[in-house]
Design an enzyme around this catalytic site. Structure first.
Site, PDB file in Angstrom:
ATOM      1  N   GLU A  82      66.902  47.863  17.582  1.00  0.00           N
ATOM      2  CA  GLU A  82      67.538  46.782  18.321  1.00  0.00           C
ATOM      3  C   GLU A  82      68.484  45.907  17.519  1.00  0.00           C
ATOM      4  O   GLU A  82      69.387  45.301  18.100  1.00  0.00           O
ATOM      5  CB  GLU A  82      66.441  45.898  18.955  1.00  0.00           C
ATOM      6  CG  GLU A  82      65.579  46.611  19.973  1.00  0.00           C
ATOM      7  CD  GLU A  82      66.378  47.107  21.167  1.00  0.00           C
ATOM      8  OE1 GLU A  82      67.218  46.346  21.681  1.00  0.00           O
ATOM      9  OE2 GLU A  82      66.177  48.270  21.574  1.00  0.00           O
ATOM     10  N   SER A 351      20.254  23.791  63.429  1.00  0.00           N
ATOM     11  CA  SER A 351      19.059  23.038  63.033  1.00  0.00           C
ATOM     12  C   SER A 351      18.872  22.898  61.531  1.00  0.00           C
ATOM     13  O   SER A 351      17.988  22.164  61.091  1.00  0.00           O
ATOM     14  CB  SER A 351      17.810  23.704  63.619  1.00  0.00           C
ATOM     15  OG  SER A 351      17.688  23.387  64.984  1.00  0.00           O
TER      16      SER A 351
END
Length: 705
Positions: A82, A351
């Site tokens: 690179e 309940s």
């Protein structure tokens, strides 16, 4: 004239340099610390070993390493590929631009690009990939200035931790694992060249995708190393192309699907509450150890898989909380990580909510022995009944809880100093959220009043809150903030959060006497519902259902229950809110599938835990615990809802819960619904009730089922 022409030429030549100088002076280069790279955060169970989920930011599959961890020759492969002049160029390269231009003209795609490593890093980390002259100019200026303010080693380290290598691998450490299944420190020169060769076109230069071009680029890299003087020509000539692993075998980091995705969502929300920012989550490679117990979690998942007909539209929520710490040990809210989380959203509780009215009464010195009539009772314009005209005559409130009778609890609540508001206040004290997103203030009407139907489960409450509220009672009245996160540590070892103490300090919300008496009243219910825990393990439980309007069918069914070590809430309903049927086609009750889920989760989740007992009840109003009541046998009405509920009880066994579903439980008489409270108004609706939910209309009582 010539002077003017010369001046004009000078201006044309110097203008770009002047612009560059102005831009250079105005550009601020961030420090290396300010450009932290995205990293995956991993969420583990309480053991710190079992992975639950991953938090994957965009381009986040990376594990930053120091430059010293990368072998010198591997670094050189990247430079050869690179930027061969990296250590000498000023952040940009004129020869690189020329080389790229020649490659474009000749069609030589392996010749390399015009951008230096510094420019590539600036593009990836700072200015972005926009294809414009403005972006390119910013990149050039920033690169030139960065090359003066950062050291070359800092730039190379940042680049190696940022660049994409293909195979979902960002950074060279992730790439080493993705291509060769080894840490970067073990890479050879040839292997490093494979990675370096892939940088130019990661998707195309994977040897499993395009071996010919990948090897051509690999040769370019090694030849470049010889030209640079960092690789011996003889060694180069004898270096074979290395094998890479099959990309199909490389784990793909994704944001987790399935039930674990909802745990991830709760973890993220908790991190935000604790001040751990999204930036920290995305950039610091967090290791997040949760409170989830793998044994309890698997038990919950197996229970849902066994007893819930997902394909038929049934849905469920299971939440288990450790009473002594508030740690969430199991959490299931559904299978869609982006869908509705049933464990974290409010539904009517039936309940099960009676335990909070009972706690409020005990807090006002009304003991479990206080007797109440089970005859019909008036509340506002509504007359409330018990399902099937069930009756205990006049009986202790503890017996009314076991039988889940509605009318004694309305009378009990009417005895409280502030009526229904005291039940709401007690629920909040014990851990029920005071506000819910999308619902606002909980347990009240828009005008702030609370109806008597609260004790019958009229108002929406989250399964998480029901588990927490019961956990507070199971820990003798000590509230512990529920939490999913135990420890958070960065990739560098910095601890951001630590709750690893054996016992987290709690806050007393009710007296030990109140808590122990509620638990004592709940102790017979699991066996009464044919869901006693294996081996005779002590538990405190409550069932509940909510009726679907005036249909006589139920839409919500619950079972909550705790041992000293674990509090678990189970809810079941339908994805469309429609009627919920049991496996035999009848009306679903809490002691049926929800009870089976609860028992399976508790038995298997606690299989390795010792048997513990609750604290003995302390005196309230001169009485300690529930009074002795002669055992009664309740025969269900001969109706569709109950004829299939008459099997013999299951004998306790010390073994974990079986995989096969237990026998159909023998239930207490179901209760009469209670419309007239909540959205249904006086004409009836979906308001809560007892084990059958709902309620009676204001004018005409609904006949017994």
């Amino acid at each position: 004239m010539w002077a003017w022409i010369g001046a004009a030429v000078a201006l044309i030549v110097l203008f770009p340099f002047a612009i560059f100088g102005i831009a250079y002076a105005a550009t601020d280069v961030p420090s290396p610390e300010e450009l932290a790279n995205n990293q995956i955060a991993v969420i583990y169970d309480r053991t710190g070993e079992g992975e639950i989920a991953r938090i994957v930011p965009e381009a986040g599959n990376r594990k930053p390493i120091s430059l010293d961890e990368v072998p010198v020759q591997v670094r050189n492969t990247v430079l050869a590929a690179e930027d061969r002049e990296f250590y000498t160029n000023p952040g940009f390269s004129l020869t690189g631009y020329a080389r790229a231009a020649i490659g474009a003209v000749t069609g030589n795609r392996s010749a390399g690009g015009g951008s230096t490593i510094t420019q590539q890093y600036v593009k990836n980390a700072v200015v972005g990939n926009e294809r414009t002259l403005t972006r390119k100019a910013k990149e050039l200026v920033m690169s030139a200035k960065m090359a003066r303010q950062w050291s070359k080693d800092q730039i190379l380290e940042a680049y190696l931790n940022t660049i994409y290598f293909g195979r979902n691998a960002y950074g060279i450490a992730a790439a080493a694992e993705a291509y060769f299944g080894k840490p970067v420190a073990e890479l050879t020169t040839a292997e490093g060249a494979v990675l370096a060769a892939a940088i130019q076109r990661p998707s195309d230069l994977d040897p499993w995708v395009n071996r010919a071009e990948a090897e051509q680029r690999w040769n370019y890299v090694l030849d470049g190393m010889v030209e640079m003087g960092v690789l011996d020509a003889g060694e180069r000539a004898t270096t074979p192309y290395p094998d890479t692993i099959d990309p199909a075998e490389v784990p793909v980091p994704t944001n987790t699907d399935g039930p674990e995705g909802l745990i991830r969502n709760r973890v993220l929300a908790e991190l935000t509450e604790e001040g751990i920012t999204e930036t920290q989550v995305n950039t610091q490679g967090l290791r997040i150890t949760t409170t989830i117990d793998p044994t309890v979690q698997q038990a919950a998942l197996d229970a849902v898989d066994t007893y819930v007909d997902i394909d038929g539209g049934q849905r469920a929520a299971v939440v288990s909380v450790e009473p002594a710490t508030g740690a969430v040990r199991a959490y299931y809210g559904g299978d869609d990580p982006n869908g509705w989380d049933y464990a974290n959203n409010g539904v009517q509780t039936g309940s099960t909510f009676k335990i909070f009215a009972l706690a409020a009464a005990l807090d006002q010195d009304i003991p479990l022995s206080r007797t109440y009539s089970s005859a019909p009772v008036t509340s506002g314009d509504a007359t409330i009944y018990n399902v099937g005209n069930a009756s205990c005559g006049t009986c202790p409130i503890s017996e009314a809880l076991k039988q889940s009778l509605n009318t004694p609890f309305i009378r009990l609540q009417q005895d409280l100093e502030h009526g229904a508001e005291d039940t709401a206040a007690m629920a909040h004290r014990l851990g029920v959220a005071e506000e819910l997103p999308g619902l606002g203030r909980t347990l009240m009407e828009e005008d702030g009043t609370t109806f008597d139907g609260i004790t019958l489960g009229q108002y929406p409450t989250r399964p998480l809150d029901m588990a927490v509220g019961l956990a507070t009672l199971a820990d003798d009245g000590m509230y512990h903030r529920p939490h999913f996160v135990n420890r958070v540590e960065t990739a560098d070892g910095e601890v951001l959060l630590d709750r690893s103490a054996d016992r987290i300090e709690g806050e007393r919300r009710v007296s030990e006497a109140v808590a122990t008496n509620v638990i004592d009243a709940m102790e017979p219910i699991a066996a009464y519902s044919n869901q006693a825990l294996s081996g005779g393990r002590q538990s405190a439980a409550k069932t509940g259902t909510t009726q679907l309007g005036d249909t006589g069918l139920n839409k919500d069914a619950w079972m909550i229950g705790a041992t000293p070590q674990l509090s678990t809430a189970v809810w079941m309903g339908m994805v469309d809110g429609d009627a919920l049927y049991n496996p035999w086609g009848g009306v679903m009750y809490g002691a049926q599938s929800p009870g089976s889920i609860w028992k399976y989760t508790m038995d298997n989740g606690l299989v390795n835990e010792e048997f513990k007992t609750f604290t003995a009840p302390k005196a309230v109003g001169g009485q300690a615990g529930r009074p002795v009541v002669p055992t009664q046998t309740y025969v269900p009405e001969t109706t569709e809802a109950t004829t299939e509920e008459t099997t013999s009880s299951e004998a306790p066994t010390p073994e974990p819960a079986p995989v096969e579903p237990p026998p159909v439980p023998e239930l207490p008489l179901p209760e009469l619904p209670l419309p007239g409270f909540g959205d249904g108004g006086a004409e009836g609706g979906d308001a809560g009730g007892g084990d059958a939910g709902g309620g009676a209309g204001a004018a005409d009582p609904i006949p017994a089922e």
